[in-house]
Design a protein around this motif. Sequence first.
Motif, PDB file in Angstrom:
ATOM      1  N   PHE A  56       4.184   7.905  -5.227  1.00  0.00           N
ATOM      2  CA  PHE A  56       3.540   6.800  -5.433  1.00  0.00           C
ATOM      3  C   PHE A  56       2.114   6.931  -5.910  1.00  0.00           C
ATOM      4  O   PHE A  56       1.237   7.127  -4.877  1.00  0.00           O
ATOM      5  N   ALA A  57       1.699   6.892  -7.229  1.00  0.00           N
ATOM      6  CA  ALA A  57       0.373   6.928  -7.516  1.00  0.00           C
ATOM      7  C   ALA A  57      -0.415   5.598  -7.226  1.00  0.00           C
ATOM      8  O   ALA A  57      -1.524   5.688  -7.009  1.00  0.00           O
ATOM      9  N   SER A  58       0.318   4.634  -7.566  1.00  0.00           N
ATOM     10  CA  SER A  58      -0.184   3.257  -7.274  1.00  0.00           C
ATOM     11  C   SER A  58       0.009   2.830  -5.817  1.00  0.00           C
ATOM     12  O   SER A  58       1.269   2.762  -5.336  1.00  0.00           O
ATOM     13  N   GLU A  59      -1.152   2.342  -5.182  1.00  0.00           N
ATOM     14  CA  GLU A  59      -1.020   1.960  -3.795  1.00  0.00           C
ATOM     15  C   GLU A  59      -0.115   0.597  -3.770  1.00  0.00           C
ATOM     16  O   GLU A  59       0.476   0.302  -2.736  1.00  0.00           O
ATOM     17  N   ALA A  60      -0.418  -0.181  -4.679  1.00  0.00           N
ATOM     18  CA  ALA A  60       0.289  -1.569  -4.721  1.00  0.00           C
ATOM     19  C   ALA A  60       1.781  -1.530  -4.812  1.00  0.00           C
ATOM     20  O   ALA A  60       2.412  -2.179  -4.184  1.00  0.00           O
ATOM     21  N   GLN A  61       2.241  -0.428  -5.510  1.00  0.00           N
ATOM     22  CA  GLN A  61       3.580  -0.006  -5.744  1.00  0.00           C
ATOM     23  C   GLN A  61       4.157   0.329  -4.568  1.00  0.00           C
ATOM     24  O   GLN A  61       5.098  -0.046  -3.941  1.00  0.00           O
ATOM     25  N   PHE A  62       3.376   1.242  -3.709  1.00  0.00           N
ATOM     26  CA  PHE A  62       3.889   2.004  -2.460  1.00  0.00           C
ATOM     27  C   PHE A  62       3.969   0.928  -1.437  1.00  0.00           C
ATOM     28  O   PHE A  62       4.911   0.826  -0.731  1.00  0.00           O
ATOM     29  N   LEU A  63       2.906  -0.230  -1.226  1.00  0.00           N
ATOM     30  CA  LEU A  63       3.179  -1.018  -0.454  1.00  0.00           C
ATOM     31  C   LEU A  63       4.150  -1.947  -0.589  1.00  0.00           C
ATOM     32  O   LEU A  63       4.957  -2.517   0.360  1.00  0.00           O
ATOM     33  N   ARG A  64       4.633  -2.354  -1.993  1.00  0.00           N
ATOM     34  CA  ARG A  64       5.820  -2.960  -2.070  1.00  0.00           C
ATOM     35  C   ARG A  64       6.813  -2.364  -1.442  1.00  0.00           C
ATOM     36  O   ARG A  64       8.092  -3.021  -0.907  1.00  0.00           O
ATOM     37  N   HIS A  65       6.967  -1.127  -1.946  1.00  0.00           N
ATOM     38  CA  HIS A  65       8.208  -0.194  -1.445  1.00  0.00           C
ATOM     39  C   HIS A  65       8.390  -0.308  -0.082  1.00  0.00           C
ATOM     40  O   HIS A  65       9.506  -0.260   0.565  1.00  0.00           O
ATOM     41  N   ALA A  66       7.042   0.014   0.702  1.00  0.00           N
ATOM     42  CA  ALA A  66       6.997  -0.022   2.128  1.00  0.00           C
ATOM     43  C   ALA A  66       7.377  -1.262   2.879  1.00  0.00           C
ATOM     44  O   ALA A  66       8.191  -1.324   3.808  1.00  0.00           O
ATOM     45  N   ARG A  67       6.980  -2.447   2.376  1.00  0.00           N
ATOM     46  CA  ARG A  67       7.434  -3.797   3.018  1.00  0.00           C
ATOM     47  C   ARG A  67       9.056  -3.762   2.735  1.00  0.00           C
ATOM     48  O   ARG A  67       9.614  -4.775   3.446  1.00  0.00           O
ATOM     49  N   ALA A  68       9.689  -3.428   1.794  1.00  0.00           N
ATOM     50  CA  ALA A  68      10.921  -3.448   1.509  1.00  0.00           C
ATOM     51  C   ALA A  68      11.827  -2.551   2.304  1.00  0.00           C
ATOM     52  O   ALA A  68      12.980  -2.804   2.486  1.00  0.00           O
ATOM     53  N   HIS A  69      11.220  -1.361   2.460  1.00  0.00           N
ATOM     54  CA  HIS A  69      12.129  -0.231   3.263  1.00  0.00           C
ATOM     55  C   HIS A  69      11.651   0.330   4.431  1.00  0.00           C
ATOM     56  O   HIS A  69      12.278   0.967   5.187  1.00  0.00           O
ATOM     57  N   ARG A  80      -2.981  -4.400  -0.085  1.00  0.00           N
ATOM     58  CA  ARG A  80      -3.594  -3.212  -0.777  1.00  0.00           C
ATOM     59  C   ARG A  80      -5.078  -2.969  -0.575  1.00  0.00           C
ATOM     60  O   ARG A  80      -5.427  -1.767  -0.292  1.00  0.00           O
ATOM     61  N   SER A  81      -5.722  -4.023  -0.538  1.00  0.00           N
ATOM     62  CA  SER A  81      -7.274  -3.754  -0.381  1.00  0.00           C
ATOM     63  C   SER A  81      -7.437  -3.188   1.020  1.00  0.00           C
ATOM     64  O   SER A  81      -8.244  -2.225   0.989  1.00  0.00           O
ATOM     65  N   GLY A  82      -6.876  -3.813   2.003  1.00  0.00           N
ATOM     66  CA  GLY A  82      -7.068  -3.082   3.227  1.00  0.00           C
ATOM     67  C   GLY A  82      -6.575  -1.698   3.629  1.00  0.00           C
ATOM     68  O   GLY A  82      -7.284  -0.803   4.250  1.00  0.00           O
ATOM     69  N   TYR A  83      -5.442  -1.494   2.718  1.00  0.00           N
ATOM     70  CA  TYR A  83      -4.993  -0.071   3.069  1.00  0.00           C
ATOM     71  C   TYR A  83      -5.783   0.872   2.102  1.00  0.00           C
ATOM     72  O   TYR A  83      -6.231   1.969   2.563  1.00  0.00           O
ATOM     73  N   ASN A  84      -6.472   0.420   0.987  1.00  0.00           N
ATOM     74  CA  ASN A  84      -7.103   1.337   0.265  1.00  0.00           C
ATOM     75  C   ASN A  84      -8.470   1.444   1.148  1.00  0.00           C
ATOM     76  O   ASN A  84      -9.091   2.712   1.322  1.00  0.00           O
TER      77      ASN A  84
END
Length: 323
Positions: A56-69, A80-84
């Motif tokens: 996942f190059a995009s942190e936003a996409q990864f966090l959406r995936h993480a919230r789902a799975h 996303r901003s906090g994770y970054n």
Amino acid sequence: MNANLDTLATTRYVRIDDALKDHPAWAPERPAIGIPPKLTDAELITLAIIQALLVFASEAQFLRHARAHLRPWFPCLPQRSGYNKRLRNPVVLMQHLMAVFRRDCETYHDDLWLVDSTPVECGRSRETAKRSDLAGWASYGYCASRSRFFGGLRLHLICTPSGLPIAAALTGDQGDERAAAIAMLDTDPAMYRPGQKLKADKGYRSAAFEAELNAQGITLIRPTRKGKKQRPGRRFLQPFRQIIESVNQTLKAQLDLERHGGRKAEGVCARVLQRLLALTTAIWHNGTTSRPGPARHLTPYDHQPRSTPLGTTHPGSRPPARA
């Protein structure tokens, strides 16, 4: 253990958590007064490794995936901003963990190391390079190997023939490769081992560089200058040259280092270390589970079956490699 992302993530989380308990000074500094983060540093680094392995190059996409799975494993996921922001802070912690992880691998004790450098793109246009916070460190110019202009840095890497990263450094594109190699070795006195061999290409030819390595018991294997007597180890040069190029390609293509997205020095360093940690973790886990195939085989971790919640593949990830 089963060689899958669930087991890998669990074992690495425990290893990181134990390392932080043994060395609390490694943790990033935080204000004495304030609300402590709900996501621990061990969970943050584990998430970063998972993100790299799932490509996942995009942190936003990864966090959406993480919230789902990944909610059962990480119930307190940041925005996303906090994770970054959190991911940019633990650069020193990542460096310490790199040393811990590589010592856990059997191939760390290999008596042959490979050294090379490769460009890391940070911006395509000249105007982007001028406006970037990396201006003055990253340089802009023409790259013959890619047949294009871009601004970027140079990643210097020492690794074993299995692909295990031993040391890494980021410099400007015009930095001296030999000085970077010495600086990487100086970061850990244990890397100066009597009888160690270091294989390099012609860019590392220097009498002073070789003398400094010899003084520390390291033998340099490099191409012979034209018209000079052939040096020992000539037959190993081409095969090992292909190996180091393959390791660089693993970082750039399979772990998506080409699209790191860093715009500041700490961001670029964190994202490079994130990929190196992921590669080291995969090599360790493949060795621990005696998985057949190359030590840096990443397919079991970024292409999991749908029945595995933690390893569920994102629809946008790349397809599995064909045999």
